[in-house]
Design a protein around this motif. Structure first.
Motif, short mmCIF file in Angstrom:
data_model
loop_
_atom_site.label_atom_id
_atom_site.label_comp_id
_atom_site.label_asym_id
_atom_site.label_seq_id
_atom_site.Cartn_x
_atom_site.Cartn_y
_atom_site.Cartn_z
N LEU A 137 0.99 -1.21 0.01
CA LEU A 137 -0.12 -0.10 0.11
C LEU A 137 0.86 1.11 0.09
N PHE A 138 0.66 2.10 -0.79
CA PHE A 138 1.48 3.27 -1.04
C PHE A 138 0.52 4.38 -1.39
N SER A 139 1.12 5.66 -1.01
CA SER A 139 0.56 6.84 -1.38
C SER A 139 1.41 8.07 -1.27
N ASP A 140 1.42 8.98 -2.19
CA ASP A 140 2.16 10.09 -2.17
C ASP A 140 1.59 11.28 -1.87
N GLY A 141 0.23 11.22 -1.49
CA GLY A 141 -0.74 12.18 -1.25
C GLY A 141 -1.55 12.49 -2.46
N GLU A 142 -1.13 12.20 -3.89
CA GLU A 142 -1.48 12.64 -5.26
C GLU A 142 -2.39 11.53 -5.49
N LYS A 143 -1.81 10.22 -5.14
CA LYS A 143 -2.70 8.76 -5.64
C LYS A 143 -2.54 7.96 -4.74
N ILE A 144 -3.02 6.76 -4.58
CA ILE A 144 -3.11 5.86 -3.76
C ILE A 144 -2.79 4.48 -4.74
N GLU A 145 -2.14 3.66 -4.55
CA GLU A 145 -1.56 2.43 -5.05
C GLU A 145 -1.70 1.34 -3.92
N PHE A 146 -2.54 0.19 -4.73
CA PHE A 146 -2.80 -0.82 -3.73
C PHE A 146 -2.46 -1.98 -4.57
N GLU A 147 -1.23 -2.99 -4.33
CA GLU A 147 -0.95 -3.92 -5.04
C GLU A 147 -0.86 -5.29 -4.24
N ILE A 148 -1.39 -6.40 -4.71
CA ILE A 148 -1.45 -7.84 -4.14
C ILE A 148 -0.81 -8.85 -5.29
N LYS A 149 0.08 -9.49 -4.74
CA LYS A 149 0.47 -10.53 -5.54
C LYS A 149 0.30 -12.07 -4.48
N ASN A 150 -0.20 -13.02 -5.15
CA ASN A 150 -0.25 -14.35 -4.28
C ASN A 150 -0.28 -15.61 -5.29
N SER A 151 0.33 -16.60 -4.56
CA SER A 151 0.13 -17.73 -5.08
C SER A 151 -1.23 -18.18 -5.32
N ASN A 152 -1.54 -18.98 -6.59
CA ASN A 152 -2.87 -18.90 -6.92
C ASN A 152 -3.41 -20.42 -6.73
N PHE A 153 -4.16 -20.70 -5.94
CA PHE A 153 -4.82 -22.03 -5.44
C PHE A 153 -6.42 -21.77 -5.50
N PRO A 154 -6.96 -21.64 -7.08
CA PRO A 154 -8.42 -21.66 -6.87
C PRO A 154 -9.19 -22.73 -6.46
N LYS A 155 -10.25 -22.35 -5.88
CA LYS A 155 -11.10 -23.46 -5.24
C LYS A 155 -11.63 -24.36 -6.05
N ASN A 156 -11.94 -24.09 -7.18
CA ASN A 156 -12.36 -25.15 -8.44
C ASN A 156 -12.04 -24.42 -9.58
N ASN A 157 -12.23 -25.32 -10.87
CA ASN A 157 -11.89 -24.68 -12.11
C ASN A 157 -12.61 -23.36 -12.66
N SER A 158 -14.15 -23.42 -12.19
CA SER A 158 -14.79 -22.17 -12.62
C SER A 158 -14.39 -20.97 -11.70
N ASP A 159 -13.49 -21.13 -10.74
CA ASP A 159 -13.26 -20.01 -10.03
C ASP A 159 -11.61 -19.77 -10.22
N LYS A 160 -11.06 -19.94 -11.36
CA LYS A 160 -9.83 -19.94 -11.50
C LYS A 160 -9.34 -18.33 -11.51
N SER A 161 -9.99 -17.49 -11.74
CA SER A 161 -9.69 -16.05 -11.94
C SER A 161 -9.77 -15.44 -10.43
N GLY A 162 -10.46 -16.08 -9.52
CA GLY A 162 -10.44 -15.59 -8.33
C GLY A 162 -11.38 -14.58 -8.12
N HIS A 163 -12.25 -14.44 -9.05
CA HIS A 163 -13.48 -13.38 -9.07
C HIS A 163 -14.70 -13.94 -8.40
#
Length: 210
Positions: A137-163
Motif C-alpha cells: 500500500l503506497f500513497s504520495d498524497g496525489e494517488k493511492i496504489e494498492f498491489e497484491i500478488k499471491n500464489s494461486n490456488f483456486p477453489k475449483n476450475n470455474s473459480d480460476k480467476s479468483g473473482h
C-alpha cells in the motif's frame, strides 16, 4: 441521472449490509487460535486479542461513513493480516509493506482494499504447498496504489480467476466512488501460478464522495 442515483442507493444499501457482516468462521477460527496461543505464548495471545478488538471496533463503528482516512484503512489491513498470520503455517510467506504519509488528509472509500486482502488469503494459501502473499500500500498524497500478488490456488476450475462476490462488489464500489479516476489491473499468471491485482486511485480527497 435518475437511474444512476438508483444504482448508487442500491449499491450503498449493499455496502451497508457488507459493512455490518462479521464472518462467523473468521471470528470462530481466530478465537480458537488465540485460545491455543494462551497456553504457550501469552504475549502473542494478548497482542492477538488487541488486534481482534481493534478490527471488530472498526468493522462495527469505523466504516459507517462513505469515506475513511487511508491511515484507518492501513491499520485495518494490518490488524487483519496480523490475525491471519496466527492461522497460517510455516509454508506461507506473508509480506505487508505500507508506505503512506502520516497526515490524515488522504481519504478512501471503505470496504474496497480489505476485500482484495480477504481474496488473497482465500485463494493464495495451500495447506501443504509453499505459498506467498505480498501486499503493498503506497500513497504520495496525489494517488493511492494498492498491489497484491499471491500464489494461486483456486477453489475449483470455474473459480480460476479468483473473482467472487467480494471482487464484484469491489468493482461496483470503485466505479461509483471513483468513476474515471482509477485503474485496476488484475489477472492470473498461469505459468507461475500467481494472481496479481493492482488498483491506482487518483482521487485522494474522495471528491465524488458517495
Amino acid at each position: 441521472a435518475a437511474r444512476r442515483e438508483m444504482e448508487i442507493q442500491k449499491t450503498e444499501a449493499e455496502l451497508k449490509n457488507l459493512r455490518n457482516q462479521i464472518n462467523p468462521h473468521f471470528l470462530l477460527n481466530t478465537l480458537n487460535n488465540i485460545y491455543a496461543l494462551i497456553s504457550f505464548d501469552q504475549t502473542k495471545a494478548q497482542k492477538a486479542v488487541l488486534s481482534l478488538s481493534a478490527l471488530l471496533r472498526q468493522m462495527l463503528y469505523g466504516t459507517q461513513k462513505n469515506a475513511i482516512t487511508l491511515k484507518e484503512e492501513a491499520d485495518f489491513i494490518t490488524h487483519y493480516v496480523d490475525l491471519m498470520r496466527i492461522r497460517t503455517g510455516e509454508n506461507v510467506n506473508i509480506k505487508l509493506n505500507i508506505s503512506i504519509p502520516p497526515s490524515n488528509d488522504i481519504f478512501i472509500a471503505p470496504v474496497i482494499l480489505i476485500s482484495l486482502v480477504e481474496n488473497a488469503f482465500k485463494h493464495g494459501i495451500s495447506p501443504t504447498m509453499a505459498s506467498f502473499i505480498s501486499i503493498n500500500l503506497f500513497s504520495d498524497g496525489e494517488k493511492i496504489e494498492f498491489e497484491i500478488k499471491n500464489s494461486n490456488f483456486p477453489k475449483n476450475n470455474s473459480d480460476k480467476s479468483g473473482h467472487g462476490i467480494g471482487l464484484k462488489q469491489v468493482a461496483k464500489r470503485l466505479d461509483l466512488a471513483y468513476k474515471d479516476k482509477y485503474e485496476w489491473i488484475k489477472g492470473v499468471d498461469d505459468l507461475n501460478k500467481i494472481y496479481y491485482s493492482k488498483i491506482i486511485i487518483y482521487d485522494t480527497k474522495l471528491c465524488d464522495n458517495r
